[in-house]
Design a protein around this motif. Structure first.
Motif, PDB file in Angstrom:
ATOM      1  N   LEU A 139       1.026  -1.227   0.041  1.00 50.07           N
ATOM      2  CA  LEU A 139      -0.149   0.395   0.396  1.00 50.07           C
ATOM      3  C   LEU A 139       0.778   1.518  -0.235  1.00 50.07           C
ATOM      4  O   LEU A 139       0.568   2.360  -0.603  1.00 50.07           O
ATOM      5  N   PHE A 140       2.304   1.541   0.244  1.00 47.01           N
ATOM      6  CA  PHE A 140       3.039   2.411   0.290  1.00 47.01           C
ATOM      7  C   PHE A 140       3.971   2.461  -0.299  1.00 47.01           C
ATOM      8  O   PHE A 140       5.336   2.632   0.191  1.00 47.01           O
ATOM      9  N   GLU A 141       4.174   1.351  -0.935  1.00 47.04           N
ATOM     10  CA  GLU A 141       5.450   1.617  -2.595  1.00 47.04           C
ATOM     11  C   GLU A 141       5.546   2.057  -2.780  1.00 47.04           C
ATOM     12  O   GLU A 141       6.871   2.455  -3.275  1.00 47.04           O
ATOM     13  N   THR A 142       4.677   3.211  -4.053  1.00 48.85           N
ATOM     14  CA  THR A 142       5.053   3.969  -4.978  1.00 48.85           C
ATOM     15  C   THR A 142       4.516   5.335  -4.367  1.00 48.85           C
ATOM     16  O   THR A 142       3.483   5.334  -3.132  1.00 48.85           O
ATOM     17  N   ARG A 143       4.556   6.712  -4.922  1.00 46.97           N
ATOM     18  CA  ARG A 143       4.076   8.112  -4.361  1.00 46.97           C
ATOM     19  C   ARG A 143       2.676   7.726  -5.104  1.00 46.97           C
ATOM     20  O   ARG A 143       1.922   7.658  -3.798  1.00 46.97           O
ATOM     21  N   PHE A 144       2.263   7.421  -5.760  1.00 47.56           N
ATOM     22  CA  PHE A 144       0.686   6.992  -5.938  1.00 47.56           C
ATOM     23  C   PHE A 144      -0.255   6.547  -5.068  1.00 47.56           C
ATOM     24  O   PHE A 144      -1.335   6.695  -4.330  1.00 47.56           O
ATOM     25  N   SER A 145       0.698   5.298  -4.849  1.00 42.31           N
ATOM     26  CA  SER A 145       0.020   4.571  -3.957  1.00 42.31           C
ATOM     27  C   SER A 145      -0.818   5.085  -2.495  1.00 42.31           C
ATOM     28  O   SER A 145      -1.124   4.887  -1.935  1.00 42.31           O
ATOM     29  N   VAL A 146       1.105   5.732  -2.067  1.00 39.11           N
ATOM     30  CA  VAL A 146       0.500   6.435  -0.659  1.00 39.11           C
ATOM     31  C   VAL A 146      -0.007   7.497  -0.741  1.00 39.11           C
ATOM     32  O   VAL A 146      -0.835   8.271  -0.369  1.00 39.11           O
ATOM     33  N   GLY A 147      -0.539   8.982  -2.324  1.00 35.15           N
ATOM     34  CA  GLY A 147      -1.035   9.360  -2.563  1.00 35.15           C
ATOM     35  C   GLY A 147      -2.740   8.827  -2.236  1.00 35.15           C
ATOM     36  O   GLY A 147      -4.052   9.648  -1.883  1.00 35.15           O
ATOM     37  N   ALA A 148      -2.999   8.120  -3.070  1.00 35.39           N
ATOM     38  CA  ALA A 148      -4.300   7.122  -2.981  1.00 35.39           C
ATOM     39  C   ALA A 148      -4.226   6.830  -1.936  1.00 35.39           C
ATOM     40  O   ALA A 148      -5.829   7.098  -1.566  1.00 35.39           O
ATOM     41  N   ALA A 149      -3.852   6.498  -0.764  1.00 34.07           N
ATOM     42  CA  ALA A 149      -4.332   5.802   0.621  1.00 34.07           C
ATOM     43  C   ALA A 149      -4.357   6.857   1.235  1.00 34.07           C
ATOM     44  O   ALA A 149      -5.218   7.334   2.133  1.00 34.07           O
ATOM     45  N   ALA A 150      -3.737   8.112   1.214  1.00 32.49           N
ATOM     46  CA  ALA A 150      -4.430   9.225   1.761  1.00 32.49           C
ATOM     47  C   ALA A 150      -5.028  10.234   1.357  1.00 32.49           C
ATOM     48  O   ALA A 150      -6.357  10.440   2.464  1.00 32.49           O
ATOM     49  N   ILE A 151      -5.848  10.221  -0.140  1.00 35.03           N
ATOM     50  CA  ILE A 151      -6.954  10.955  -0.137  1.00 35.03           C
ATOM     51  C   ILE A 151      -8.163   9.818   0.786  1.00 35.03           C
ATOM     52  O   ILE A 151      -9.060   9.832   0.945  1.00 35.03           O
ATOM     53  N   GLY A 152      -7.963   8.402   0.718  1.00 33.16           N
ATOM     54  CA  GLY A 152      -9.135   6.836   1.164  1.00 33.16           C
ATOM     55  C   GLY A 152      -9.609   7.557   2.294  1.00 33.16           C
ATOM     56  O   GLY A 152      -9.916   7.458   3.262  1.00 33.16           O
ATOM     57  N   ALA A 153      -8.298   7.834   3.248  1.00 33.59           N
ATOM     58  CA  ALA A 153      -8.201   8.484   4.456  1.00 33.59           C
ATOM     59  C   ALA A 153      -9.178   9.480   5.081  1.00 33.59           C
ATOM     60  O   ALA A 153      -9.916   9.317   5.975  1.00 33.59           O
ATOM     61  N   VAL A 154      -8.372  10.919   4.006  1.00 29.30           N
ATOM     62  CA  VAL A 154      -9.421  11.565   4.312  1.00 29.30           C
ATOM     63  C   VAL A 154     -10.581  11.767   3.730  1.00 29.30           C
ATOM     64  O   VAL A 154     -11.295  12.336   4.503  1.00 29.30           O
ATOM     65  N   ALA A 155     -11.299  10.999   3.058  1.00 28.98           N
ATOM     66  CA  ALA A 155     -12.725  10.693   2.565  1.00 28.98           C
ATOM     67  C   ALA A 155     -13.446   9.868   3.327  1.00 28.98           C
ATOM     68  O   ALA A 155     -14.107  10.515   4.064  1.00 28.98           O
ATOM     69  N   ALA A 156     -12.722   8.701   4.488  1.00 33.14           N
ATOM     70  CA  ALA A 156     -13.075   8.639   4.828  1.00 33.14           C
ATOM     71  C   ALA A 156     -13.358   8.620   6.201  1.00 33.14           C
ATOM     72  O   ALA A 156     -14.349   9.157   7.167  1.00 33.14           O
ATOM     73  N   LEU A 157     -12.429   9.741   6.810  1.00 32.40           N
ATOM     74  CA  LEU A 157     -12.400  10.369   7.687  1.00 32.40           C
ATOM     75  C   LEU A 157     -14.103  11.496   8.014  1.00 32.40           C
ATOM     76  O   LEU A 157     -14.305  11.980   8.715  1.00 32.40           O
ATOM     77  N   LEU A 158     -13.770  12.385   6.360  1.00 33.46           N
ATOM     78  CA  LEU A 158     -14.502  12.968   6.236  1.00 33.46           C
ATOM     79  C   LEU A 158     -16.628  12.594   6.627  1.00 33.46           C
ATOM     80  O   LEU A 158     -17.287  13.388   6.462  1.00 33.46           O
ATOM     81  N   GLY A 159     -16.943  11.059   5.997  1.00 35.72           N
ATOM     82  CA  GLY A 159     -17.783  10.605   5.748  1.00 35.72           C
ATOM     83  C   GLY A 159     -18.060  10.242   7.917  1.00 35.72           C
ATOM     84  O   GLY A 159     -19.348  10.440   7.453  1.00 35.72           O
TER      85      GLY A 159
END
Length: 88
Positions: free
Chosen positions: A16-36
């Protein structure tokens, strides 16, 4: 039977945290879950969103929760399964 090519035989298991894209997508997912969760809590309390001032009922809070969790789910799936692009 279809023969294996070198591209299909050597797929790498990326975390999940191997590439910059994966880190960015995981961060967006975490922020969206907290916003929900914020939407759901605000709707449950029949209060207004901080900063925006829009008052939520329990129904609109639940709709916001489901919408944000849908975005988070798509972002986490993209973080797990998308192949790296130009940064590799």
């Amino acid at each position: 039977m279809v023969p294996m090519t070198s591209s299909t035989a050597s797929t790498s298991d990326r975390g999940l945290f191997e590439t910059r894209f994966s880190v960015g997508a995981a961060a967006i997912g975490a922020v969206a879950a907290l916003l929900g969760i914020v939407f759901a809590w605000t709707g449950y309390n029949d209060s207004a969103l901080p900063g925006i001032g829009m008052e939520l009922s329990i129904l609109t809070g639940l709709i916001g929760l489901l919408f944000a969790f849908g975005i988070a789910l798509v972002a986490f799936v993209a973080a797990l399964y998308m192949e790296p692009g130009f940064d590799e």
